[in-house]
Design a protein around this motif. Structure first.
Motif, PDB file in Angstrom:
ATOM      1  N   ARG A   1       0.826  -1.213   0.000  1.00 59.43           N
ATOM      2  CA  ARG A   1       0.000   0.000   0.000  1.00 59.43           C
ATOM      3  C   ARG A   1       0.857   1.258   0.000  1.00 59.43           C
ATOM      4  NH1 ARG A   1      -4.508   0.451   4.454  1.00 59.43           N
ATOM      5  NH2 ARG A   1      -4.638   2.500   3.436  1.00 59.43           N
ATOM      6  N   LEU A   2       1.931   1.230   0.778  1.00 57.24           N
ATOM      7  CA  LEU A   2       2.824   2.391   0.841  1.00 57.24           C
ATOM      8  C   LEU A   2       3.511   2.626  -0.502  1.00 57.24           C
ATOM      9  CD1 LEU A   2       4.234   1.609   4.362  1.00 57.24           C
ATOM     10  CD2 LEU A   2       3.282   3.833   3.715  1.00 57.24           C
ATOM     11  N   HIS A   3       3.994   1.546  -1.131  1.00 57.08           N
ATOM     12  CA  HIS A   3       4.624   1.690  -2.443  1.00 57.08           C
ATOM     13  C   HIS A   3       3.610   2.174  -3.484  1.00 57.08           C
ATOM     14  CE1 HIS A   3       8.594   0.273  -1.555  1.00 57.08           C
ATOM     15  NE2 HIS A   3       8.211  -0.950  -1.192  1.00 57.08           N
ATOM     16  N   TYR A   4       2.408   1.635  -3.424  1.00 60.77           N
ATOM     17  CA  TYR A   4       1.390   2.002  -4.404  1.00 60.77           C
ATOM     18  C   TYR A   4       0.978   3.469  -4.234  1.00 60.77           C
ATOM     19  CZ  TYR A   4      -2.900   1.935  -7.155  1.00 60.77           C
ATOM     20  OH  TYR A   4      -3.885   2.221  -8.085  1.00 60.77           O
ATOM     21  N   THR A   5       0.824   3.906  -2.997  1.00 65.83           N
ATOM     22  CA  THR A   5       0.491   5.313  -2.733  1.00 65.83           C
ATOM     23  C   THR A   5       1.563   6.230  -3.301  1.00 65.83           C
ATOM     24  OG1 THR A   5      -0.706   4.713  -0.712  1.00 65.83           O
ATOM     25  CG2 THR A   5      -0.003   7.001  -0.914  1.00 65.83           C
ATOM     26  N   ASP A   6       2.817   5.830  -3.133  1.00 67.91           N
ATOM     27  CA  ASP A   6       3.938   6.605  -3.662  1.00 67.91           C
ATOM     28  C   ASP A   6       3.913   6.614  -5.194  1.00 67.91           C
ATOM     29  OD1 ASP A   6       6.291   8.099  -2.862  1.00 67.91           O
ATOM     30  OD2 ASP A   6       7.484   6.511  -3.765  1.00 67.91           O
ATOM     31  N   LEU A   7       3.585   5.470  -5.789  1.00 65.77           N
ATOM     32  CA  LEU A   7       3.506   5.380  -7.249  1.00 65.77           C
ATOM     33  C   LEU A   7       2.389   6.263  -7.793  1.00 65.77           C
ATOM     34  CD1 LEU A   7       4.264   4.149  -9.978  1.00 65.77           C
ATOM     35  CD2 LEU A   7       2.822   2.174  -9.409  1.00 65.77           C
ATOM     36  N   VAL A   8       1.246   6.272  -7.141  1.00 64.65           N
ATOM     37  CA  VAL A   8       0.136   7.128  -7.566  1.00 64.65           C
ATOM     38  C   VAL A   8       0.571   8.593  -7.592  1.00 64.65           C
ATOM     39  CG1 VAL A   8      -2.126   8.022  -6.888  1.00 64.65           C
ATOM     40  CG2 VAL A   8      -1.712   5.559  -6.869  1.00 64.65           C
ATOM     41  N   ALA A   9       1.277   9.013  -6.549  1.00 66.24           N
ATOM     42  CA  ALA A   9       1.747  10.401  -6.484  1.00 66.24           C
ATOM     43  C   ALA A   9       2.736  10.703  -7.609  1.00 66.24           C
ATOM     44  CB  ALA A   9       2.390  10.670  -5.120  1.00 66.24           C
TER      45      ALA A   9
END
Length: 290
Positions: A62-70
Motif C-alpha cells: 500500500r505504501l509503495h502504491y500510494t507513492d507510485l500514484v503520487a
C-alpha cells in the motif's frame, strides 16, 4: 523516524482480529509514508506469524502504491511526458525498489552504438535499418507477441535485463531511441498492432492539415524491426474491415502509450487472487485521464 512510541503501539495492533481496528491501524501506518517501510521490514523479519507477515506485506505494498500514484500524477501534470520515465513508473508497480541507473546505462549504450553508425547523408530507410540492426541484431533484443502470461515483458527494466520484450515495450525502446537521436519516428494508432511510423522531417502533428499518411515514409514493426510499406499497412486495415482513416496514422501521445501499456498489463492479473492488483492498475489508467 519520529513518533517511535506511536509506531510501536500501532505495530502491536497489526494482528488485531477486529477488522475495523486493523483498518484504522493500517490507515494510520500508511499515513506515515514510505519512510516507515524499513520499520515494517524489520517487524516482518522478527514476526513468526505468517498471517501477520502477510498483513505487513500488504501494508508495504500500500505504501509503495500510494507513492507510485503520487509519482504518476506528477508525471501526468508535467509539461513534458518523458516516455522512458513513464515506462519506468509502470515497472515500479511490480518492482517498487527499481533503480533507474542500470536502465539509463543500457539505453545510453544502445543510443551511442546507433549514433556511431548514423550520418546526415543517410535516407530515412537507412536510418531505420541502422536502428533495427543495432537494437535487434547487435544488442539482440528479442520480441514476443503480447501474451498475458509473461508479466515481465511489460516492465522495461526486465526487458532490458533479459533482452526480451513484446511489441509494446520494444516499441517504447525504439521510440525513445528515435527521440534521443532526433529521428522523427513515432508509435501510431493502428488497432491491435504496435508499429512505428517514420515521418517526414517537417511533420508536426499539432500543425499539419491533411491526411498524416501523406507525411509517412514507411513503417517499422516494433516487435522485430521489420519495415512495412504503405500497401502492407493498408492491407492490414482492410483485413480488419477498417477504413484508411487519418486517426490511425497519427502518433500516439506519450501519455496514451503509457495508458495502453497499463491497460495491457492489467490483463496479466486475471486470476481471482489477483483482482486487487488488476483494479489498482486500472486505477492508474484512469488517473492519467484526470
Amino acid at each position: 523516524m519520529n513518533h517511535t512510541r506511536e509506531i510501536n503501539a500501532l505495530f502491536t495492533l497489526i494482528d488485531d482480529p477486529d477488522q475495523e481496528v486493523y483498518e484504522t491501524v493500517s490507515d494510520r501506518i500508511v499515513g506515515f509514508g514510505k519512510a516507515i517501510i524499513p520499520n515494517l521490514e524489520d517487524l516482518w523479519e522478527n514476526t513468526p506469524s505468517e498471517d501477520v507477515q502477510e498483513r505487513i506485506e500488504t501494508l508495504i505494498h500500500r505504501l509503495h502504491y500510494t507513492d507510485l500514484v503520487a509519482d504518476l500524477a506528477e508525471w501526468r501534470d508535467s509539461a513534458y511526458h518523458d516516455l522512458l520515465f513513464g515506462a519506468l513508473l509502470v515497472a515500479k508497480y511490480q518492482y517498487p525498489d527499481l533503480q533507474s541507473t542500470p536502465v539509463l546505462q543500457d539505453i545510453e549504450k544502445i543510443r551511442r552504438n546507433v549514433w556511431l553508425e548514423l550520418n546526415t547523408f543517410l535516407t530515412p530507410l537507412e536510418h531505420a535499418n541502422v536502428l533495427s540492426s543495432i537494437i535487434y541484431n547487435y544488442y539482440n533484443l528479442k520480441g514476443n507477441e503480447v501474451t498475458y502470461s509473461q508479466k515481465d515483458d511489460f516492465f522495461l527494466n526486465k526487458v532490458l535485463a533479459k533482452k526480451k520484450g513484446n511489441a509494446l515495450t520494444n516499441g517504447i525502446i525504439y521510440q525513445v531511441m528515435c527521440g534521443l537521436l532526433d529521428i522523427n519516428a513515432k508509435i501510431i494508432n493502428i488497432p491491435r498492432h504496435f508499429i512505428i511510423a517514420f515521418y517526414h522531417s517537417d511533420y508536426e502533428v499539432a500543425t499539419f492539415k491533411g491526411h498524416p499518411q501523406n507525411k509517412i515514409h514507411f513503417f517499422v514493426d516494433a516487435t522485430t524491426g521489420q519495415a512495412y510499406s504503405h500497401a502492407e499497412v493498408e492491407n492490414y486495415l482492410h483485413k480488419m474491415s477498417l477504413p484508411n482513416a487519418q486517426q490511425y496514422y497519427k502518433p500516439l501521445s506519450h501519455k496514451k502509450i503509457i495508458q495502453v501499456l497499463l491497460e495491457e498489463l492489467s490483463k496479466c492479473y486475471s486470476l481471482p487472487s489477483e483482482a486487487d492488483s488488476q483494479r489498482e492498475i486500472l486505477s492508474l489508467v484512469a488517473l492519467l485521464d484526470k
